[in-house]
Design an enzyme around this catalytic site. Structure first.
Site, mmCIF file in Angstrom:
data_model
loop_
_atom_site.group_PDB
_atom_site.id
_atom_site.type_symbol
_atom_site.label_atom_id
_atom_site.label_comp_id
_atom_site.label_asym_id
_atom_site.label_seq_id
_atom_site.Cartn_x
_atom_site.Cartn_y
_atom_site.Cartn_z
ATOM 1 N N LYS A 78 -57.507 54.555 9.606
ATOM 2 C CA LYS A 78 -56.999 55.925 9.426
ATOM 3 C C LYS A 78 -57.491 56.503 8.103
ATOM 4 O O LYS A 78 -57.918 57.665 8.034
ATOM 5 C CB LYS A 78 -55.468 55.948 9.493
ATOM 6 N N ASN A 86 -56.662 61.745 17.915
ATOM 7 C CA ASN A 86 -55.758 62.303 18.923
ATOM 8 C C ASN A 86 -56.067 61.822 20.332
ATOM 9 O O ASN A 86 -55.702 62.493 21.309
ATOM 10 C CB ASN A 86 -55.806 63.825 18.861
ATOM 11 N N GLU A 142 -50.413 53.560 18.938
ATOM 12 C CA GLU A 142 -51.311 54.115 17.912
ATOM 13 C C GLU A 142 -52.208 53.001 17.348
ATOM 14 O O GLU A 142 -53.356 53.246 16.982
ATOM 15 C CB GLU A 142 -50.506 54.789 16.792
ATOM 16 N N ARG A 187 -43.259 76.218 -3.335
ATOM 17 C CA ARG A 187 -44.723 76.250 -3.103
ATOM 18 C C ARG A 187 -45.390 74.886 -3.255
ATOM 19 O O ARG A 187 -46.595 74.800 -3.489
ATOM 20 C CB ARG A 187 -45.408 77.274 -4.002
ATOM 21 N N HIS A 199 -48.820 65.013 24.482
ATOM 22 C CA HIS A 199 -47.977 66.115 24.003
ATOM 23 C C HIS A 199 -47.455 66.934 25.176
ATOM 24 O O HIS A 199 -46.327 67.440 25.133
ATOM 25 C CB HIS A 199 -48.767 67.020 23.043
ATOM 26 N N HIS A 221 -42.881 59.394 21.347
ATOM 27 C CA HIS A 221 -44.242 59.893 21.113
ATOM 28 C C HIS A 221 -45.288 58.836 21.523
ATOM 29 O O HIS A 221 -46.234 59.130 22.255
ATOM 30 C CB HIS A 221 -44.396 60.264 19.636
ATOM 31 N N GLU A 266 -59.486 68.107 9.678
ATOM 32 C CA GLU A 266 -59.881 68.143 11.088
ATOM 33 C C GLU A 266 -60.759 69.366 11.386
ATOM 34 O O GLU A 266 -60.545 70.079 12.371
ATOM 35 C CB GLU A 266 -58.614 68.161 11.962
ATOM 36 N N LYS A 273 -50.639 65.092 7.482
ATOM 37 C CA LYS A 273 -50.201 66.074 8.482
ATOM 38 C C LYS A 273 -48.677 66.113 8.457
ATOM 39 O O LYS A 273 -48.024 65.069 8.593
ATOM 40 C CB LYS A 273 -50.671 65.677 9.882
ATOM 41 N N HIS A 286 -53.485 62.196 23.028
ATOM 42 C CA HIS A 286 -52.406 63.028 22.508
ATOM 43 C C HIS A 286 -52.264 64.357 23.251
ATOM 44 O O HIS A 286 -51.152 64.866 23.379
ATOM 45 C CB HIS A 286 -52.601 63.285 21.012
ATOM 46 N N ARG A 292 -61.681 63.799 12.477
ATOM 47 C CA ARG A 292 -60.264 63.444 12.548
ATOM 48 C C ARG A 292 -59.663 63.698 13.925
ATOM 49 O O ARG A 292 -58.695 63.045 14.322
ATOM 50 C CB ARG A 292 -59.506 64.225 11.475
HETATM 51 P P1 NAD Z 1 -38.885 58.299 14.742
HETATM 52 O O1 NAD Z 1 -39.129 58.796 13.389
HETATM 53 O O2 NAD Z 1 -38.020 59.098 15.631
HETATM 54 O O3 NAD Z 1 -38.327 56.817 14.629
HETATM 55 C C1 NAD Z 1 -38.028 56.122 15.801
HETATM 56 C C2 NAD Z 1 -36.574 55.639 15.832
HETATM 57 O O4 NAD Z 1 -36.451 54.481 15.017
HETATM 58 C C3 NAD Z 1 -35.569 56.633 15.283
HETATM 59 O O5 NAD Z 1 -34.375 56.520 16.001
HETATM 60 C C4 NAD Z 1 -35.375 56.146 13.859
HETATM 61 O O6 NAD Z 1 -34.179 56.562 13.291
HETATM 62 C C5 NAD Z 1 -35.430 54.657 14.040
HETATM 63 N N1 NAD Z 1 -35.835 53.852 12.898
HETATM 64 C C6 NAD Z 1 -36.749 54.156 11.949
HETATM 65 N N2 NAD Z 1 -36.968 53.104 11.167
HETATM 66 C C7 NAD Z 1 -36.152 52.105 11.625
HETATM 67 C C8 NAD Z 1 -35.954 50.758 11.232
HETATM 68 N N3 NAD Z 1 -36.674 50.195 10.254
HETATM 69 N N4 NAD Z 1 -35.045 50.017 11.904
HETATM 70 C C9 NAD Z 1 -34.358 50.575 12.946
HETATM 71 N N5 NAD Z 1 -34.526 51.826 13.377
HETATM 72 C C10 NAD Z 1 -35.426 52.577 12.720
HETATM 73 O O7 NAD Z 1 -40.273 58.095 15.529
HETATM 74 P P2 NAD Z 1 -41.700 57.508 15.087
HETATM 75 O O8 NAD Z 1 -42.233 56.847 16.277
HETATM 76 O O9 NAD Z 1 -41.626 56.770 13.810
HETATM 77 O O10 NAD Z 1 -42.536 58.835 14.806
HETATM 78 C C11 NAD Z 1 -42.822 59.756 15.830
HETATM 79 C C12 NAD Z 1 -43.093 61.097 15.199
HETATM 80 O O11 NAD Z 1 -44.241 60.991 14.366
HETATM 81 C C13 NAD Z 1 -43.401 62.178 16.216
HETATM 82 O O12 NAD Z 1 -42.706 63.343 15.868
HETATM 83 C C14 NAD Z 1 -44.881 62.395 16.072
HETATM 84 O O13 NAD Z 1 -45.271 63.707 16.394
HETATM 85 C C15 NAD Z 1 -45.101 62.094 14.614
HETATM 86 N N6 NAD Z 1 -46.462 61.695 14.262
HETATM 87 C C16 NAD Z 1 -47.024 62.283 13.199
HETATM 88 C C17 NAD Z 1 -48.285 61.919 12.790
HETATM 89 C C18 NAD Z 1 -48.883 62.535 11.549
HETATM 90 O O14 NAD Z 1 -50.070 62.309 11.306
HETATM 91 N N7 NAD Z 1 -48.116 63.252 10.772
HETATM 92 C C19 NAD Z 1 -48.991 60.923 13.498
HETATM 93 C C20 NAD Z 1 -48.382 60.323 14.594
HETATM 94 C C21 NAD Z 1 -47.100 60.713 14.969
HETATM 95 N N1 GLY Z 2 -52.280 61.363 14.124
HETATM 96 C C1 GLY Z 2 -53.405 62.250 14.082
HETATM 97 C C2 GLY Z 2 -53.877 62.574 12.725
HETATM 98 O O1 GLY Z 2 -53.311 62.158 11.755
HETATM 99 O O2 GLY Z 2 -54.831 63.292 12.582
#
Ligand code: NAD
Ligand code: GLY
Length: 363
Positions: free
Chosen positions: A226, A247, A184, A120, A254, A267, A236, A142, A250, A243
């Site tokens: 942010k 997006n 971003e 939990r 998406h 992404h 949001e 998120k 997005h 918030r």
């Molecule tokens: P990812 O986590 O897949 O990382 C990208 C690639 O880089 C992967 O292959 C990873 O293993 C590699 N990698 C990571 N760090 C590295 C480093 N220092 N050196 C070499 N390789 C490295 O992708 P991302 O772009 O970091 O994140 C995208 C994800 O984030 C999506 O799923 C998206 O929906 C999510 N997201 C979430 C939020 C939120 O607010 N929670 C906001 C924006 C995006």
């Molecule tokens: N990346 C969108 C949010 O964090 O709200």
């Protein structure tokens, strides 16, 4: 080392940004309820950084459980999430164990959702290693996983206790991933920070050449934006703006990610093409000039990002966009640009204009 604050009252937390932070176990140790941490990483990041970080934590007397997941967006699902629970239970992690995400946004979203739901809810710390995660996904709470029918459809809000962004980790990041994060970064300028947008236009060359000073500035400015938005509308729920503005691009993006299959487009790449669609629709509504849309497209292109959408067909885009979390009572609320540096949420875009904007921005 710049430290920002996400002002959420009793749940406020610091974002530490700087070089060499993966050696700074002291920053973390002070925040742990007990000296027990489970680190979630993946098979790409773990060989690069896990031993260094684990060594620093162990030297500070912290006991570690390691969980190494498969890489990639296609692993942001129930099966992978369960692997985290299996490892936590196998190692008898209790409610005072702190879960730590070491990796990009995929690891952060998965680990955050595990932290929100294991017993939990347990404490959570983000150690982002991609540009995208350092400027966006690690901040704001998120968390979640994808469903075959839609991105990030299952999840929870669960704020971290700290974000530790070691900018040195970006040295090993592939160019394509650096670009994805830049989508971003550009977003913050477009939605609420015109001086930052102009700075990005002047400095995109330095950023793409990985100039450490320019990258640090861009990360800090992005996180400051942010943090302010999240503090103002954590869940949001604001009727207008809030918030949801984070997006921009997005909803279109998406649709690309889901439509072509998770992991095909990054992404940030999908967000970039989606941002051009949002800008084009804003022009069709009379809010942006053609020269503004050209500025948006040029800046994204200079960050080596796609500015033309996947050829899914407008009908498929609209179908996928209908599953968006911003659909309320059957009405799609889009994030659009009133002008460069000012975004709004808008639920009244005529369907024909949306369709034309998509078609005008696809191959
Ligand atoms: P990812 O986590 O897949 O990382 C990208 C690639 O880089 C992967 O292959 C990873 O293993 C590699 N990698 C990571 N760090 C590295 C480093 N220092 N050196 C070499 N390789 C490295 O992708 P991302 O772009 O970091 O994140 C995208 C994800 O984030 C999506 O799923 C998206 O929906 C999510 N997201 C979430 C939020 C939120 O607010 N929670 C906001 C924006 C995006
Ligand atoms: N990346 C969108 C949010 O964090 O709200």
């Amino acid at each position: 080392m710049p430290t920002l604050n996400v002002a959420l009252g009793e749940r406020q937390y610091p974002i530490h940004i700087g070089s060499g932070l993966l050696g700074r176990a002291d920053l973390v140790a002070a925040e742990l309820p007990t000296p027990r941490v489970a680190i979630v990483s993946n098979e790409v990041v773990a060989p690069l950084y896990l031993a260094r970080w684990t060594g620093a934590l162990q030297a500070a007397g912290i006991r570690i459980t390691e969980v190494v997941l498969p890489d990639g967006e296609s692993s942001k699902n129930w099966e992978t999430l369960n692997r985290i629970f299996d490892a936590l239970l196998a190692d008898r992690c209790d409610r005072a164990t702190t879960l730590m995400a070491l990796g990009g946004g995929v690891v952060g979203d998965l680990a955050g959702f595990a932290a929100a739901t294991y017993q939990r809810g347990i404490p959570f710390i983000q150690v982002p290693t991609t540009l995208l995660a350092q400027v966006d996904s690690s901040v704001g709470g998120k968390t979640g996983i994808n469903h075959p029918r839609g991105k990030n459809m299952i999840g929870a809000f669960w704020q971290p206790r700290m974000v530790l962004a070691d900018t040195d980790t970006l040295n090993t990041l592939p160019d394509r991933e650096l670009s994805a994060g830049m989508a971003e970064v550009i977003k913050y300028g477009l939605i609420r920070d015109l001086p930052f947008l102009e700075w990005l236009e002047d400095n995109m060359g330095r950023l793409m050449a990985r100039d450490p000073e320019a990258l640090s500035f861009a990360i800090e400015r992005s996180c400051a934006n942010k943090a302010e938005v999240v503090a103002g509308d954590e869940r949001e729920t604001a009727k207008e703006g809030g918030r949801a503005l984070l997006n921009l691009g997005h909803t279109f993006g998406h649709a690309i990610e889901t439509g072509v299959g998770y992991g095909e487009w990054l992404h940030g790449e999908a967000v970039a093409a989606g941002t051009v669609m949002a800008a084009e629709l804003s022009r069709r509504l009379g809010w942006l000039a053609k020269s503004d849309v050209d500025r948006v497209r040029d800046l994204l292109a200079r960050a080596a990002l796609p500015v033309i959408g996947a050829p899914l067909g407008a009908a498929r885009y609209l179908d996928l966009m209908g599953h968006d979390k911003k659909v309320v009572a059957g009405r799609l609320r889009l994030v659009l640009l009133k002008r460069l540096g000012e975004a709004c949420t808008y639920a009244d875009a005529p369907p024909d204009a949306v369709r034309a904007a998509i078609e005008g921005c696809c191959a």
